[in-house]
Design a protein around this motif. Structure first.
Motif, mmCIF file in Angstrom:
data_model
loop_
_atom_site.group_PDB
_atom_site.id
_atom_site.type_symbol
_atom_site.label_atom_id
_atom_site.label_comp_id
_atom_site.label_asym_id
_atom_site.label_seq_id
_atom_site.Cartn_x
_atom_site.Cartn_y
_atom_site.Cartn_z
ATOM 1 N N ARG A 198 0.835 -1.206 0.000
ATOM 2 C CA ARG A 198 0.000 0.000 0.000
ATOM 3 C C ARG A 198 0.869 1.256 0.000
ATOM 4 O O ARG A 198 0.533 2.256 -0.636
ATOM 5 C CB ARG A 198 -0.940 0.004 1.208
ATOM 6 C CG ARG A 198 -1.944 1.158 1.164
ATOM 7 C CD ARG A 198 -2.958 1.092 2.296
ATOM 8 N NE ARG A 198 -3.899 2.185 2.235
ATOM 9 C CZ ARG A 198 -5.021 2.193 1.539
ATOM 10 N NH1 ARG A 198 -5.345 1.139 0.824
ATOM 11 N NH2 ARG A 198 -5.831 3.244 1.535
ATOM 12 N N LEU A 199 1.994 1.199 0.692
ATOM 13 C CA LEU A 199 2.914 2.338 0.709
ATOM 14 C C LEU A 199 3.414 2.628 -0.704
ATOM 15 O O LEU A 199 3.494 3.797 -1.120
ATOM 16 C CB LEU A 199 4.076 2.044 1.648
ATOM 17 C CG LEU A 199 5.103 3.167 1.838
ATOM 18 C CD1 LEU A 199 4.441 4.399 2.432
ATOM 19 C CD2 LEU A 199 6.243 2.679 2.730
ATOM 20 N N ALA A 200 3.743 1.581 -1.461
ATOM 21 C CA ALA A 200 4.200 1.770 -2.836
ATOM 22 C C ALA A 200 3.130 2.452 -3.681
ATOM 23 O O ALA A 200 3.432 3.292 -4.541
ATOM 24 C CB ALA A 200 4.590 0.432 -3.447
ATOM 25 N N GLU A 201 1.867 2.112 -3.449
ATOM 26 C CA GLU A 201 0.783 2.756 -4.186
ATOM 27 C C GLU A 201 0.583 4.199 -3.745
ATOM 28 O O GLU A 201 0.284 5.078 -4.556
ATOM 29 C CB GLU A 201 -0.498 1.947 -4.012
ATOM 30 C CG GLU A 201 -0.419 0.562 -4.653
ATOM 31 C CD GLU A 201 -1.634 -0.301 -4.409
ATOM 32 O OE1 GLU A 201 -1.666 -1.423 -4.936
ATOM 33 O OE2 GLU A 201 -2.562 0.146 -3.698
ATOM 34 N N ALA A 202 0.784 4.470 -2.462
ATOM 35 C CA ALA A 202 0.604 5.833 -1.947
ATOM 36 C C ALA A 202 1.612 6.798 -2.541
ATOM 37 O O ALA A 202 1.284 7.955 -2.841
ATOM 38 C CB ALA A 202 0.710 5.834 -0.425
ATOM 39 N N VAL A 203 2.858 6.370 -2.694
ATOM 40 C CA VAL A 203 3.911 7.281 -3.143
ATOM 41 C C VAL A 203 3.996 7.375 -4.657
ATOM 42 O O VAL A 203 4.911 8.013 -5.191
ATOM 43 C CB VAL A 203 5.282 6.887 -2.551
ATOM 44 C CG1 VAL A 203 5.235 6.921 -1.037
ATOM 45 C CG2 VAL A 203 5.735 5.518 -3.055
ATOM 46 N N ALA A 204 3.043 6.784 -5.381
ATOM 47 C CA ALA A 204 3.056 6.850 -6.841
ATOM 48 C C ALA A 204 2.715 8.238 -7.360
ATOM 49 O O ALA A 204 2.922 8.527 -8.545
ATOM 50 C CB ALA A 204 2.084 5.825 -7.420
ATOM 51 N N ALA A 205 2.193 9.111 -6.511
ATOM 52 C CA ALA A 205 1.915 10.502 -6.881
ATOM 53 C C ALA A 205 2.572 11.423 -5.856
ATOM 54 O O ALA A 205 2.660 11.070 -4.672
ATOM 55 C CB ALA A 205 0.411 10.759 -6.926
ATOM 56 N N PRO A 206 3.030 12.594 -6.268
ATOM 57 C CA PRO A 206 3.615 13.532 -5.306
ATOM 58 C C PRO A 206 2.595 13.925 -4.246
ATOM 59 O O PRO A 206 1.415 14.124 -4.536
ATOM 60 C CB PRO A 206 3.990 14.742 -6.176
ATOM 61 C CG PRO A 206 4.058 14.217 -7.563
ATOM 62 C CD PRO A 206 3.056 13.114 -7.645
ATOM 63 N N ALA A 207 3.039 14.030 -3.007
ATOM 64 C CA ALA A 207 2.141 14.366 -1.902
ATOM 65 C C ALA A 207 2.954 14.870 -0.724
ATOM 66 O O ALA A 207 4.168 14.679 -0.652
ATOM 67 C CB ALA A 207 1.300 13.158 -1.493
ATOM 68 N N SER A 208 2.264 15.524 0.201
ATOM 69 C CA SER A 208 2.837 15.882 1.498
ATOM 70 C C SER A 208 2.307 14.913 2.538
ATOM 71 O O SER A 208 1.115 14.577 2.539
ATOM 72 C CB SER A 208 2.437 17.310 1.894
ATOM 73 O OG SER A 208 3.050 18.262 1.057
ATOM 74 N N TYR A 209 3.203 14.491 3.422
ATOM 75 C CA TYR A 209 2.842 13.547 4.476
ATOM 76 C C TYR A 209 3.016 14.248 5.817
ATOM 77 O O TYR A 209 4.103 14.739 6.126
ATOM 78 C CB TYR A 209 3.725 12.298 4.382
ATOM 79 C CG TYR A 209 3.473 11.532 3.105
ATOM 80 C CD1 TYR A 209 2.572 10.480 3.072
ATOM 81 C CD2 TYR A 209 4.114 11.894 1.928
ATOM 82 C CE1 TYR A 209 2.317 9.789 1.894
ATOM 83 C CE2 TYR A 209 3.871 11.202 0.740
ATOM 84 C CZ TYR A 209 2.964 10.163 0.733
ATOM 85 O OH TYR A 209 2.711 9.489 -0.432
ATOM 86 N N LEU A 210 1.928 14.321 6.576
ATOM 87 C CA LEU A 210 1.920 15.073 7.828
ATOM 88 C C LEU A 210 1.820 14.119 9.009
ATOM 89 O O LEU A 210 1.198 13.059 8.920
ATOM 90 C CB LEU A 210 0.743 16.049 7.868
ATOM 91 C CG LEU A 210 0.541 16.973 6.655
ATOM 92 C CD1 LEU A 210 -0.567 17.983 6.954
ATOM 93 C CD2 LEU A 210 1.816 17.674 6.246
ATOM 94 N N ARG A 211 2.426 14.565 10.127
ATOM 95 C CA ARG A 211 2.375 13.752 11.349
ATOM 96 C C ARG A 211 2.263 14.680 12.550
ATOM 97 O O ARG A 211 2.942 15.716 12.606
ATOM 98 C CB ARG A 211 3.632 12.890 11.473
ATOM 99 C CG ARG A 211 3.666 12.000 12.712
ATOM 100 C CD ARG A 211 4.788 10.965 12.617
ATOM 101 N NE ARG A 211 6.098 11.586 12.412
ATOM 102 C CZ ARG A 211 6.889 12.025 13.397
ATOM 103 N NH1 ARG A 211 6.482 11.933 14.658
ATOM 104 N NH2 ARG A 211 8.060 12.549 13.120
#
Length: 295
Positions: A198-211
């Motif tokens: 699922r991580l590989a699918e998530a990073v297939a598009a540019p995005a910001s990841y917040l925590r």
């Protein structure tokens, strides 16, 4: 005859307006992404149908044009195309207006056929072509109440995961402290509980990841005027303490920083607590969709 399945445009593919003059002298325009060109042909792919092959001898002018503007008042198919670009899968193609997507089998969106526009084939033939591309059965993503859902149901497909798409205007929100990274780090992944596929699918598009500390995470990806929010997760031991709302506010702040004018997200119909949270923050329903597989 050219194959009905063609490469899907990506973020680098130029959208153009091509004016052509036919042998009769008539002028016409075609707007879409320029997916191929050589000394004999220019191939333009409109967003909602198959490619138009234009002989070079008929081309009058070609000019770049912006991507189509999608607003909260736009139709469901237009908004689904926006969402598609923010979670695109790892392998993509186009069948007329349909978008064929394949990933690692982790998320339905990255491993399904987005049935928007005209595949320019009868339904059964379009599904067969998609299955050939996929080397196996396909899952169809279809807007609830739309033509493609009706065709799928009539062909024996069964719906699952009914999902609500919610929208809202972006704007200043409550200040909240958070950390931002361009790629999910170990701390983000730990809170998200995200498996490698699922991580590989998530990073297939540019995005910001917040925590927010070690209790909440989220993802925001921008497409045109839209910021699509996803992967909002709160550590199980910290739920019910308002951290989900804090992360939603953080995602809104990040969306504004990225220049978005509208916010969109999707949530499964059965997730009543999430629906209540989003409604309390001003999100309204735009449309619904489901994933359909053969019965």
């Amino acid at each position: 005859m050219p194959s009905p399945i063609l490469p899907a445009p990506d973020a680098t593919t130029k959208r153009v307006s091509l004016r052509r003059r036919t042998a009769s002298g008539a002028l016409s325009d075609v707007v879409g992404h320029l997916i191929a060109a050589n000394q004999d042909w220019m191939v333009v792919l409109p967003e909602d149908r198959g490619a138009v092959w234009v002989p070079r001898s008929e081309v009058e002018t070609v000019r770049g044009v912006p991507e189509r503007v999608v607003l909260p008042t736009s139709d469901a198919e237009g908004l689904e195309r926006v969402f598609d670009r923010t979670w695109p899968g790892l392998r993509r193609a186009r069948l007329g207006g349909w978008v064929l997507r394949s990933g690692r089998g982790a998320s339905a969106r990255a491993n399904s056929v987005l049935t928007v526009g005209d595949p320019e084939l009868p339904f059964d033939e379009a599904v067969a072509a998609a299955e050939q591309w996929n080397a196996g059965p396909v899952t169809l993503q279809a807007v609830e109440g739309g033509r493609r859902e009706g065709e799928a149901l009539a062909a024996g497909f069964r719906p699952a995961k009914p999902t609500v798409v919610l929208v809202r205007e972006a704007g200043p929100g409550p200040s909240v402290g958070f950390e931002r990274v361009d790629e999910p780090d170990a701390a983000w992944v730990a809170v998200a509980g995200m498996e490698p596929d699922r991580l590989a699918e998530a990073v297939a598009a540019p995005a910001s990841y917040l925590r927010i500390g070690d209790v909440a995470v989220g993802r925001v990806a921008v497409s045109g005027r839209w910021a699509v929010l996803s992967c909002l997760e709160v550590r199980e031991s910290a739920r019910g303490l308002g951290h989900g709302r804090e992360m939603l506010h953080a995602l809104g702040v990040e969306a504004v920083r990225l220049g978005a004018r509208y916010l969109g997200l999707q949530v499964e119909v059965e997730n009543e607590s999430a629906l209540a949270l989003y409604a309390s923050e001003g999100f309204i329903e735009h449309h619904r969709y489901s994933y359909l597989t053969r019965g």
